[in-house]
Design a protein around this motif. Sequence first.
Motif, PDB file in Angstrom:
ATOM      1  N   VAL A  55      40.752  20.372  34.981  1.00  0.00           N
ATOM      2  CA  VAL A  55      40.727  21.069  33.693  1.00  0.00           C
ATOM      3  C   VAL A  55      41.983  21.925  33.548  1.00  0.00           C
ATOM      4  CG1 VAL A  55      39.556  22.841  32.328  1.00  0.00           C
ATOM      5  CG2 VAL A  55      38.225  21.051  33.455  1.00  0.00           C
ATOM      6  N   GLY A  56      42.390  22.605  34.631  1.00  0.00           N
ATOM      7  CA  GLY A  56      43.607  23.412  34.581  1.00  0.00           C
ATOM      8  C   GLY A  56      44.830  22.574  34.254  1.00  0.00           C
ATOM      9  N   LEU A  57      44.931  21.404  34.873  1.00  0.00           N
ATOM     10  CA  LEU A  57      46.070  20.526  34.593  1.00  0.00           C
ATOM     11  C   LEU A  57      46.027  20.000  33.155  1.00  0.00           C
ATOM     12  CD1 LEU A  57      46.209  18.516  37.951  1.00  0.00           C
ATOM     13  CD2 LEU A  57      47.729  20.365  37.202  1.00  0.00           C
ATOM     14  N   LYS A  58      44.819  19.732  32.671  1.00  0.00           N
ATOM     15  CA  LYS A  58      44.665  19.293  31.281  1.00  0.00           C
ATOM     16  C   LYS A  58      45.117  20.396  30.331  1.00  0.00           C
ATOM     17  CE  LYS A  58      41.030  17.893  28.008  1.00  0.00           C
ATOM     18  NZ  LYS A  58      39.584  17.629  27.843  1.00  0.00           N
TER      19      LYS A  58
ATOM     20  N   LEU B   3      25.971  34.842  38.623  1.00  0.00           N
ATOM     21  CA  LEU B   3      26.312  36.222  38.949  1.00  0.00           C
ATOM     22  C   LEU B   3      27.751  36.555  38.570  1.00  0.00           C
ATOM     23  CD1 LEU B   3      24.599  36.676  42.433  1.00  0.00           C
ATOM     24  CD2 LEU B   3      23.824  37.511  40.210  1.00  0.00           C
ATOM     25  N   PHE B   4      28.604  35.520  38.543  1.00  0.00           N
ATOM     26  CA  PHE B   4      30.012  35.691  38.148  1.00  0.00           C
ATOM     27  C   PHE B   4      30.409  34.469  37.351  1.00  0.00           C
ATOM     28  CE2 PHE B   4      29.275  37.110  42.511  1.00  0.00           C
ATOM     29  CZ  PHE B   4      29.589  38.444  42.449  1.00  0.00           C
ATOM     30  N   ILE B   5      30.983  34.687  36.188  1.00  0.00           N
ATOM     31  CA  ILE B   5      31.552  33.594  35.387  1.00  0.00           C
ATOM     32  C   ILE B   5      33.007  33.942  35.114  1.00  0.00           C
ATOM     33  CG2 ILE B   5      31.475  32.349  33.187  1.00  0.00           C
ATOM     34  CD1 ILE B   5      28.352  34.101  34.233  1.00  0.00           C
ATOM     35  N   HIS B   6      33.868  32.940  35.291  1.00  0.00           N
ATOM     36  CA  HIS B   6      35.309  33.134  35.048  1.00  0.00           C
ATOM     37  C   HIS B   6      35.695  32.362  33.791  1.00  0.00           C
ATOM     38  CE1 HIS B   6      39.576  31.598  35.883  1.00  0.00           C
ATOM     39  NE2 HIS B   6      39.692  32.859  35.504  1.00  0.00           N
ATOM     40  N   GLU B   7      36.068  33.103  32.757  1.00  0.00           N
ATOM     41  CA  GLU B   7      36.452  32.485  31.486  1.00  0.00           C
ATOM     42  C   GLU B   7      37.911  32.044  31.542  1.00  0.00           C
ATOM     43  OE1 GLU B   7      35.083  33.318  26.929  1.00  0.00           O
ATOM     44  OE2 GLU B   7      35.846  35.027  28.067  1.00  0.00           O
ATOM     45  N   LEU B   8      38.196  30.853  30.997  1.00  0.00           N
ATOM     46  CA  LEU B   8      39.525  30.248  31.147  1.00  0.00           C
ATOM     47  C   LEU B   8      40.516  30.645  30.067  1.00  0.00           C
ATOM     48  CD1 LEU B   8      38.652  26.618  32.272  1.00  0.00           C
ATOM     49  CD2 LEU B   8      38.951  28.674  33.650  1.00  0.00           C
ATOM     50  N   LYS B   9      40.063  31.273  29.000  1.00  0.00           N
ATOM     51  CA  LYS B   9      41.013  31.581  27.934  1.00  0.00           C
ATOM     52  C   LYS B   9      41.684  32.923  28.168  1.00  0.00           C
ATOM     53  CE  LYS B   9      37.525  33.625  24.822  1.00  0.00           C
ATOM     54  NZ  LYS B   9      36.826  33.468  23.541  1.00  0.00           N
TER      55      LYS B   9
ATOM     56  N   ASN C  96      33.813  17.979  32.163  1.00  0.00           N
ATOM     57  CA  ASN C  96      33.281  18.188  30.812  1.00  0.00           C
ATOM     58  C   ASN C  96      32.565  19.535  30.716  1.00  0.00           C
ATOM     59  OD1 ASN C  96      34.204  15.778  29.723  1.00  0.00           O
ATOM     60  ND2 ASN C  96      32.385  14.645  30.355  1.00  0.00           N
ATOM     61  N   HIS C  97      31.815  19.873  31.747  1.00  0.00           N
ATOM     62  CA  HIS C  97      31.064  21.125  31.717  1.00  0.00           C
ATOM     63  C   HIS C  97      32.014  22.323  31.659  1.00  0.00           C
ATOM     64  CE1 HIS C  97      28.337  24.343  33.072  1.00  0.00           C
ATOM     65  NE2 HIS C  97      27.372  23.584  32.580  1.00  0.00           N
ATOM     66  N   VAL C  98      33.029  22.328  32.508  1.00  0.00           N
ATOM     67  CA  VAL C  98      34.003  23.432  32.507  1.00  0.00           C
ATOM     68  C   VAL C  98      34.751  23.478  31.180  1.00  0.00           C
ATOM     69  CG1 VAL C  98      36.123  24.308  33.584  1.00  0.00           C
ATOM     70  CG2 VAL C  98      34.273  23.438  35.019  1.00  0.00           C
ATOM     71  N   ASP C  99      35.145  22.313  30.699  1.00  0.00           N
ATOM     72  CA  ASP C  99      35.937  22.248  29.471  1.00  0.00           C
ATOM     73  C   ASP C  99      35.135  22.754  28.273  1.00  0.00           C
ATOM     74  OD1 ASP C  99      38.491  21.772  28.669  1.00  0.00           O
ATOM     75  OD2 ASP C  99      38.285  19.598  28.496  1.00  0.00           O
ATOM     76  N   TYR C 100      33.906  22.291  28.121  1.00  0.00           N
ATOM     77  CA  TYR C 100      33.084  22.715  26.984  1.00  0.00           C
ATOM     78  C   TYR C 100      32.721  24.195  27.081  1.00  0.00           C
ATOM     79  CZ  TYR C 100      32.348  18.186  24.724  1.00  0.00           C
ATOM     80  OH  TYR C 100      32.529  17.004  24.016  1.00  0.00           O
TER      81      TYR C 100
END
Length: 414
Positions: free
Chosen positions: A220-223, A408-414, A135-139
């Motif tokens: 989340v990636g599979l979703k 220090l690093f965030i990877h955005e999924l879009k 949920n945290h990654v998805d939101y």
Amino acid sequence: MAVLRAFKAIRPTENLAMKVAALPYDVMNTEEARIIGEKNELSFIHVDKAQIDFEKGIDQYSTKVYEKARENLYGMIEKGILVKDNKKNLYIYRQVMDGRVQTGIVGCTAIDDYINGVIKKHEFTLASKEKDRINHVDYCNSNTGPIFLTYRTNNRINEIVEKETENKPVYDFVSEDGISHIVWIIDKEETIEEIQMLFKKINALYIADGHHRAASAVKVGLKRRAQNPEFTGEEEFNFFLSVLFPDKDLAIMDYNRVIKDLNGMTIGQLVNNIKGNFEVEEVTEEVPYRPQKRHQFGMYVEGKWYKLTAKKGTFNELDPVLSLDVSILQNNLLKPILKIGDPREDNRIEFIGGIRGLKELERRVNTDMKIAFSMYPTTVQDLMGVADSNNVMPPKSTWFEPKLRSGLFIHELK
């Protein structure tokens, strides 16, 4: 063949990195996080444990907590506290703790490598904890905390990293616990490509820490794939944020045990029962007692320390799991004598990371617990051996220090 992908990191401005960087969400409870957050409004703990921004008693798994995490993350971006790099890079993250240095490469690894076993696991995960981070990654539409991976040392990768760290870092600060954090950017295309080619020759990556974060990122990636049936495999949701350290840099600390009662026995009865599987010797000097080698254990009960040495027949050195000290203690003492069946579920047992020191074991036994066991640390080679055999370690087998900071690093999924 391991895939390592460059990415456009969302990261703090140089002057704010020290204030943003936070310990991982899973090494503290909500009240500990609340104290940190009240002292520091820029701490990334406001993203990773957003329940601290609500009144006490809030359900930390409620939708509004995940919505608040997203609000806090993108609020930091809107305010310019966090900025997204304009090109895809790899990064180097170095930590120095008590003079020991560990230096890793920051990039994204592939969910397919997790699925097909190139990224190897050594722990089971709990569905409830996975659901929280899913949920945290998805939101947040982002991996906000890196997965701690290791690999067998590669000399050429070491040479590249050593050369890159001769450059000026973008971050160089000491956190409140005395640990140094230093970050460099690898932005030259030819260097990035060489590193990627070198990792393609590596057969396995191993999760050192962050099993729930990894499992959640993959789900989340599979979703997202299911939601986007025309996906190409190149979308960011096919990858998750990781820091990859050579095994030579890593050290595992002891992960000790404290138990609430003696299962109805007196200390005399307990010692007599233990003698079936262990040599038992009272220790009066060099206490608290720290085991000096494999298959030795410390035991603290009723104000005294004992050295326990496992007898032959209590372990199998040819079995990567049964040869572990955590297995020997569980199978020959905790389960048969103290009746601790499943350490994951039994509320009579708690686990104390070695970073807290052995005095913490004494303190707990002298206050709210009854007996403690000090452990000899599991090794990185133990971890790799278990993972290579497609097995898992018993619960709470490894405690890595220093912990990777979030924010220090965030990877955005879009």
